[in-house]
Design a protein around this motif. Structure first.
Motif, PDB file in Angstrom:
ATOM      1  N   MET A  48       0.845  -1.192   0.000  1.00 59.21           N
ATOM      2  CA  MET A  48       0.000   0.000   0.000  1.00 59.21           C
ATOM      3  C   MET A  48       0.885   1.248   0.000  1.00 59.21           C
ATOM      4  SD  MET A  48      -3.293  -0.379   0.147  1.00 59.21           S
ATOM      5  CE  MET A  48      -4.565  -1.525   0.574  1.00 59.21           C
ATOM      6  N   PHE A  70      -1.242   9.214   2.496  1.00 62.26           N
ATOM      7  CA  PHE A  70      -1.571   7.863   2.929  1.00 62.26           C
ATOM      8  C   PHE A  70      -0.924   7.633   4.295  1.00 62.26           C
ATOM      9  CE2 PHE A  70      -1.833   7.852  -1.685  1.00 62.26           C
ATOM     10  CZ  PHE A  70      -3.083   7.278  -1.884  1.00 62.26           C
ATOM     11  N   GLU A  73      -2.114   1.607   7.596  1.00 59.46           N
ATOM     12  CA  GLU A  73      -3.254   0.894   8.182  1.00 59.46           C
ATOM     13  C   GLU A  73      -4.549   1.142   7.407  1.00 59.46           C
ATOM     14  OE1 GLU A  73      -3.515   1.428  12.397  1.00 59.46           O
ATOM     15  OE2 GLU A  73      -1.373   1.040  12.667  1.00 59.46           O
ATOM     16  N   GLY A  74      -4.432   1.348   6.071  1.00 59.21           N
ATOM     17  CA  GLY A  74      -5.606   1.501   5.227  1.00 59.21           C
ATOM     18  C   GLY A  74      -6.337   2.818   5.381  1.00 59.21           C
ATOM     19  N   LYS A  75      -5.644   3.857   5.818  1.00 60.19           N
ATOM     20  CA  LYS A  75      -6.287   5.157   6.020  1.00 60.19           C
ATOM     21  C   LYS A  75      -5.514   6.264   5.300  1.00 60.19           C
ATOM     22  CE  LYS A  75      -8.438   3.966  10.382  1.00 60.19           C
ATOM     23  NZ  LYS A  75      -9.607   3.463   9.730  1.00 60.19           N
ATOM     24  N   THR A  93     -10.663   5.458   3.578  1.00 63.13           N
ATOM     25  CA  THR A  93     -10.001   4.176   3.765  1.00 63.13           C
ATOM     26  C   THR A  93      -9.577   3.695   2.383  1.00 63.13           C
ATOM     27  OG1 THR A  93     -12.089   2.954   3.645  1.00 63.13           O
ATOM     28  CG2 THR A  93     -11.297   3.549   5.842  1.00 63.13           C
ATOM     29  N   ILE A  94      -8.543   2.873   2.356  1.00 70.78           N
ATOM     30  CA  ILE A  94      -8.055   2.332   1.086  1.00 70.78           C
ATOM     31  C   ILE A  94      -7.880   0.829   1.248  1.00 70.78           C
ATOM     32  CG2 ILE A  94      -5.685   2.953   1.693  1.00 70.78           C
ATOM     33  CD1 ILE A  94      -5.148   3.237  -1.364  1.00 70.78           C
ATOM     34  N   TYR A  95      -8.356   0.084   0.249  1.00 70.61           N
ATOM     35  CA  TYR A  95      -8.293  -1.372   0.309  1.00 70.61           C
ATOM     36  C   TYR A  95      -8.346  -1.941  -1.112  1.00 70.61           C
ATOM     37  CZ  TYR A  95     -13.303  -0.461   0.062  1.00 70.61           C
ATOM     38  OH  TYR A  95     -14.551   0.023  -0.292  1.00 70.61           O
ATOM     39  N   GLU A  96      -7.903  -3.182  -1.245  1.00 70.66           N
ATOM     40  CA  GLU A  96      -7.940  -3.853  -2.529  1.00 70.66           C
ATOM     41  C   GLU A  96      -9.373  -4.297  -2.815  1.00 70.66           C
ATOM     42  OE1 GLU A  96      -6.044  -7.795  -4.607  1.00 70.66           O
ATOM     43  OE2 GLU A  96      -4.867  -6.808  -3.035  1.00 70.66           O
ATOM     44  N   LEU A 107      -6.965  -0.509  -6.138  1.00 74.44           N
ATOM     45  CA  LEU A 107      -7.032  -0.035  -4.762  1.00 74.44           C
ATOM     46  C   LEU A 107      -8.186   0.958  -4.708  1.00 74.44           C
ATOM     47  CD1 LEU A 107      -3.283   0.545  -3.805  1.00 74.44           C
ATOM     48  CD2 LEU A 107      -4.749  -1.409  -3.248  1.00 74.44           C
ATOM     49  N   ILE A 109     -10.453   3.766  -2.905  1.00 78.03           N
ATOM     50  CA  ILE A 109     -10.396   4.834  -1.909  1.00 78.03           C
ATOM     51  C   ILE A 109     -11.838   5.199  -1.593  1.00 78.03           C
ATOM     52  CG2 ILE A 109      -9.681   7.210  -1.479  1.00 78.03           C
ATOM     53  CD1 ILE A 109      -7.269   6.658  -3.325  1.00 78.03           C
TER      54      ILE A 109
END
Length: 158
Positions: A48, A70, A73-75, A93-96, A107, A109
């Motif tokens: 990430m 960024f 921890e996905g934030k 938040t950011i995640y696959e 990814l 957002i």
């Protein structure tokens, strides 16, 4: 009174249809830009992104949005500049995930976060890696559930 409610209902339906037509037009238009092919051939990074990334939105020219920070921890949070002062606002938040249109891995957002304004919660960005510390992103608006509209592209660089 009943007549007025009927007129208001017709106006709301007309506005909804116009919004859907505009969303379809933007999605069609953005699928014809060179960035579209670059986006669908992009990949998700091994790790990430972390830290500050300068942002540009070529179609819009100079804008107050300057990039993303960024946080791990996905934030993360967006960066804006007003009168030479950088302001951080609009957490995400950011995640696959699978792309909202196309199904390839991206990814995502996600702005549907506590503290963000209601209008922002209907927006999601997706980014893919197009080089070392370089991302191409796309902005989606999902005003109608299950019908995301692609609005435009942006770039992020370290």
């Amino acid at each position: 009174m009943r007549f007025i409610l009927l007129i208001l209902a017709k106006i709301l339906i007309a506005l909804l249809l116009l919004a859907i037509a505009y969303g379809c037009f933007r999605t069609w238009k953005t699928s014809r830009r060179p960035e579209y092919r670059e986006f669908v051939s992009g990949t998700i990074p091994q790790e990430m992104p972390i830290g500050l990334y300068k942002g540009t939105a070529e179609e819009l020219g100079e804008v107050s949005w300057k990039g993303k920070k960024f946080l791990g921890e996905g934030k993360g949070i967006n960066l804006f500049e007003y009168d030479g002062v950088v302001d951080e606002k609009f957490t995400f938040t950011i995640y696959e995930a699978k792309s909202l249109r196309g199904g390839h891995q991206v990814l995502r957002i996600d702005y549907n976060q506590p503290g963000n304004p209601l209008w922002l919660r209907f927006i999601a960005d997706e980014i893919v890696s197009v080089g070392e510390d370089r991302f191409l992103g796309v902005v989606y608006i999902t005003a109608v559930p299950g019908l995301p509209f692609r609005m435009g592209y942006f770039r992020l660089e370290r």
